[in-house]
Design an enzyme around this catalytic site. Structure first.
Site, PDB file in Angstrom:
ATOM      1  N   GLY A  92     -25.129 -33.534   0.483  1.00  0.00           N
ATOM      2  CA  GLY A  92     -25.230 -34.839   1.128  1.00  0.00           C
ATOM      3  C   GLY A  92     -26.333 -35.759   0.658  1.00  0.00           C
ATOM      4  O   GLY A  92     -26.359 -36.931   1.043  1.00  0.00           O
TER       5      GLY A  92
ATOM      6  N   GLU B 112     -25.305 -27.015  -0.994  1.00  0.00           N
ATOM      7  CA  GLU B 112     -24.047 -27.433  -1.625  1.00  0.00           C
ATOM      8  C   GLU B 112     -24.129 -28.877  -2.108  1.00  0.00           C
ATOM      9  O   GLU B 112     -23.340 -29.725  -1.689  1.00  0.00           O
ATOM     10  CB  GLU B 112     -22.901 -27.314  -0.600  1.00  0.00           C
ATOM     11  N   PRO B 113     -25.062 -29.205  -2.982  1.00  0.00           N
ATOM     12  CA  PRO B 113     -25.138 -30.594  -3.431  1.00  0.00           C
ATOM     13  C   PRO B 113     -24.021 -30.938  -4.412  1.00  0.00           C
ATOM     14  O   PRO B 113     -23.650 -30.121  -5.263  1.00  0.00           O
ATOM     15  CB  PRO B 113     -26.501 -30.670  -4.132  1.00  0.00           C
TER      16      PRO B 113
ATOM     17  N   ARG C 184     -22.864 -34.984  -5.209  1.00  0.00           N
ATOM     18  CA  ARG C 184     -23.206 -36.286  -5.783  1.00  0.00           C
ATOM     19  C   ARG C 184     -24.579 -36.291  -6.462  1.00  0.00           C
ATOM     20  O   ARG C 184     -24.730 -36.813  -7.562  1.00  0.00           O
ATOM     21  CB  ARG C 184     -23.190 -37.324  -4.662  1.00  0.00           C
TER      22      ARG C 184
ATOM     23  N   ARG D  66     -13.911 -45.728  -5.399  1.00  0.00           N
ATOM     24  CA  ARG D  66     -14.905 -45.834  -4.337  1.00  0.00           C
ATOM     25  C   ARG D  66     -15.058 -47.267  -3.776  1.00  0.00           C
ATOM     26  O   ARG D  66     -15.201 -47.432  -2.572  1.00  0.00           O
ATOM     27  CB  ARG D  66     -16.257 -45.280  -4.794  1.00  0.00           C
TER      28      ARG D  66
ATOM     29  N   TYR E  34     -14.445 -47.341   0.105  1.00  0.00           N
ATOM     30  CA  TYR E  34     -15.640 -47.401   0.966  1.00  0.00           C
ATOM     31  C   TYR E  34     -16.442 -48.689   0.767  1.00  0.00           C
ATOM     32  O   TYR E  34     -17.609 -48.738   1.161  1.00  0.00           O
ATOM     33  CB  TYR E  34     -16.588 -46.230   0.663  1.00  0.00           C
TER      34      TYR E  34
ATOM     35  N   CYS F  59      -1.755 -53.505  -9.050  1.00  0.00           N
ATOM     36  CA  CYS F  59      -1.161 -54.579  -8.255  1.00  0.00           C
ATOM     37  C   CYS F  59      -1.540 -54.474  -6.785  1.00  0.00           C
ATOM     38  O   CYS F  59      -0.714 -54.194  -5.928  1.00  0.00           O
ATOM     39  CB  CYS F  59       0.345 -54.551  -8.431  1.00  0.00           C
TER      40      CYS F  59
HETATM   41  N1  LLP Z   1     -20.368 -29.502   1.257  1.00  0.00           N
HETATM   42  C1  LLP Z   1     -19.354 -29.927   2.020  1.00  0.00           C
HETATM   43  C2  LLP Z   1     -18.805 -29.039   3.045  1.00  0.00           C
HETATM   44  C3  LLP Z   1     -18.836 -31.227   1.847  1.00  0.00           C
HETATM   45  O1  LLP Z   1     -17.850 -31.659   2.621  1.00  0.00           O
HETATM   46  C4  LLP Z   1     -19.384 -32.074   0.838  1.00  0.00           C
HETATM   47  C5  LLP Z   1     -18.858 -33.415   0.617  1.00  0.00           C
HETATM   48  C6  LLP Z   1     -20.428 -31.563   0.050  1.00  0.00           C
HETATM   49  C7  LLP Z   1     -20.909 -30.284   0.296  1.00  0.00           C
HETATM   50  C8  LLP Z   1     -21.080 -32.360  -1.038  1.00  0.00           C
HETATM   51  O2  LLP Z   1     -21.670 -33.523  -0.559  1.00  0.00           O
HETATM   52  P1  LLP Z   1     -22.528 -34.459  -1.537  1.00  0.00           P
HETATM   53  O3  LLP Z   1     -23.766 -33.686  -1.920  1.00  0.00           O
HETATM   54  O4  LLP Z   1     -21.684 -34.781  -2.721  1.00  0.00           O
HETATM   55  O5  LLP Z   1     -22.815 -35.654  -0.711  1.00  0.00           O
HETATM   56  N2  LLP Z   1     -15.717 -39.301  -1.693  1.00  0.00           N
HETATM   57  C9  LLP Z   1     -16.901 -39.709  -0.977  1.00  0.00           C
HETATM   58  C10 LLP Z   1     -17.791 -38.518  -0.653  1.00  0.00           C
HETATM   59  C11 LLP Z   1     -17.091 -37.447   0.140  1.00  0.00           C
HETATM   60  C12 LLP Z   1     -17.971 -36.266   0.430  1.00  0.00           C
HETATM   61  C13 LLP Z   1     -17.195 -35.168   1.060  1.00  0.00           C
HETATM   62  N3  LLP Z   1     -17.911 -33.963   1.299  1.00  0.00           N
HETATM   63  C14 LLP Z   1     -17.637 -40.762  -1.811  1.00  0.00           C
HETATM   64  O6  LLP Z   1     -17.155 -41.117  -2.881  1.00  0.00           O
HETATM   65  O7  LLP Z   1     -18.656 -41.295  -1.403  1.00  0.00           O
END
Ligand code: LLP
Length: 423
Positions: free
Chosen positions: A247, A284-285, A287, A323, A327, A353
């Site tokens: 996150g 669990e990173p 992004r 994105r 969003y 389109c």
């Molecule tokens: N762990 C779990 C259980 C998750 O659901 C997610 C992301 C992550 C880890 C990784 O999160 P991150 O570190 O990437 O923030 N498509 C959206 C983001 C959706 C994230 C979903 N879950 C966007 O483009 O902003």
């Protein structure tokens, strides 16, 4: 040579005016592979990973890259080689993890809707942990494990009900979200899990949202999770690991998320103060390990002056870069070669389109048809969310390391797309 890194993008720089990723010129890559083209910096990924590794120095920790952010095999291989495990959410992602040769013990399987088939695949591969999100899932996993003569390692994903202060579509740890088991109900769910012979409880986990740019929601969530660790262990159930999800945000538009090592210094101080510093930590990173490693190189097809708006029509679209449409997300857009002419204010749009097919609004650009643009911060949740809408083939991808560039995915052809269909 005059080298000027783009602010906030240390591995994207102008070298004598021409945009490069590490040592490779983007216009040369575009000539060789065509556009739209995703280009990733391996060094940026390793630097981002190193910040987490510093944060966990001297601890028992496992970094599971959340491959939903970018699941291309060439990217996964970088993280597998660097010692990461994977957080995955489908049988398809499991197949990708196994294809790049990861140690299955380093895999955690998340997601609210795992099917029996996916559970069987995970159990057959001997993955490290199933992050279970409901009691119904506990019962089914128990049944599937017993039918295979196995015990499934499980952690319960807790919904801590904290506000991550991010876009509503990517916040996951609030009461109203579909994710996890309610905090107040967790002790009951753990007792239920402990009564099932096909399950072995190994940990606890949470994930509160994505693109989080402040430390406070994380600190609140950690307190809430540690409260539960205490409560559950008082019931005689030992929790060997604490999985804190992903996150952490990145800089898209002047965003200033805490650095991963600084954030974890704060979180681990809290954990130590409460006497849980001996536990194994899993994170669990997604992004934050790939987002700013990637750019999407695209060509201007036409410029189109309008009465209200001027449009810069590019060959990348919402199917490549979903994105903004999904969003209202911001991605910086910069020319690969700068022109000295005056800039015009454009909406940068794709050929799909739909009026929702925009990539950037009200951007000042000095461009002409045929120019190349780079859409920045395109390493996460772009290629992995790409579609074939309008029967557009998905883009090619290149991984850059120093002066060398490797094609890690060829451009998808129309033939590729028609292959699975029948008249
Ligand atoms: N762990 C779990 C259980 C998750 O659901 C997610 C992301 C992550 C880890 C990784 O999160 P991150 O570190 O990437 O923030 N498509 C959206 C983001 C959706 C994230 C979903 N879950 C966007 O483009 O902003």
């Amino acid at each position: 040579m005059n080298i000027t890194p783009l602010p906030g993008h240390p591995h994207v720089a102008r070298r004598d005016g021409q945009l490069h990723v590490e040592g490779v010129a983007l216009d040369a890559l575009a000539r060789e592979h065509g556009t739209p083209l995703f280009v990733y910096s391996r060094q940026w990924m390793l630097d981002a990973l190193a910040a987490y590794q510093r944060g966990f120095a001297g601890r028992n920790a496992l970094i599971c890259y959340a491959m939903k952010a970018n699941s291309s095999l060439g990217v996964l291989r970088v993280f597998a080689e660097a010692g990461c495990g994977f957080d995955l959410v489908s049988g398809g992602e499991l197949a990708r993890a196994l294809t790049v040769g990861t140690d299955p013990a380093k895999i955690v399987f998340s997601g609210v809707g795992k099917t029996r088939d996916e559970m069987r695949e995970g159990l057959a591969a001997n993955i490290g942990c199933f992050n279970v999100e409901s009691e119904a899932e506990l019962d089914v996993l128990n049944e599937v494990a017993l039918s295979m003569g196995k015990r499934a390692p499980v952690s319960l994903r807790i919904n801590p009900n904290v506000d991550p202060k991010t876009h509503p579509y990517i916040s996951t740890g609030l009461k109203g979200n579909k994710f996890g088991i309610a905090h107040d109900h967790a002790p009951v769910a753990y007792r239920h899990a402990a009564s099932l012979p096909g399950l072995q409880i190994v940990g606890i986990d949470c994930h509160i949202g994505s693109q989080i740019t402040e430390a406070s929601p994380y600190l609140d969530a950690m307190d809430r999770i540690l409260d539960l660790v205490e409560a559950v262990e008082q019931d005689g159930i030992r929790l060997h690991h604490i999985d804190f999800g992903g996150g952490l945000g990145i800089n898209y538009q002047g965003d200033t998320p805490p650095a991963a090592d600084a954030l974890w210094a704060q979180l681990l101080a809290r954990v130590d103060a409460r006497g849980f510093g001996d536990r194994k930590f899993i994170i669990e990173p997604g992004r934050s390990l790939v987002g700013n490693a990637g750019v999407c190189v695209t060509e201007v097809i036409y410029t189109k002056p309008g009465e209200d708006k001027n449009f810069c029509i590019i060959d990348a679209a919402m199917n490549d870069l979903p994105r903004p449409a999904m969003y209202q997300a911001f991605h910086a857009i910069v020319p690969v070669h700068e022109r000295s002419t005056d800039a015009t204010i454009y909406d940068v749009v794709g050929p799909v389109c739909e009026s929702g097919d925009w990539i950037g609004r009200d951007r000042a650009l000095a461009v002409e048809a045929g120019d190349l643009l780079a859409v920045l911060s395109a390493g996460a949740y772009c290629m992995s969310m790409a579609s074939n809408y309008n029967t557009r083939g998905r883009a090619a991808e290149v991984l850059v390391s120093g002066d060398s560039a490797k094609l890690i995915r060829r451009r998808e052809s129309v033939e590729d797309q028609l292959l699975s269909e029948k008249i």
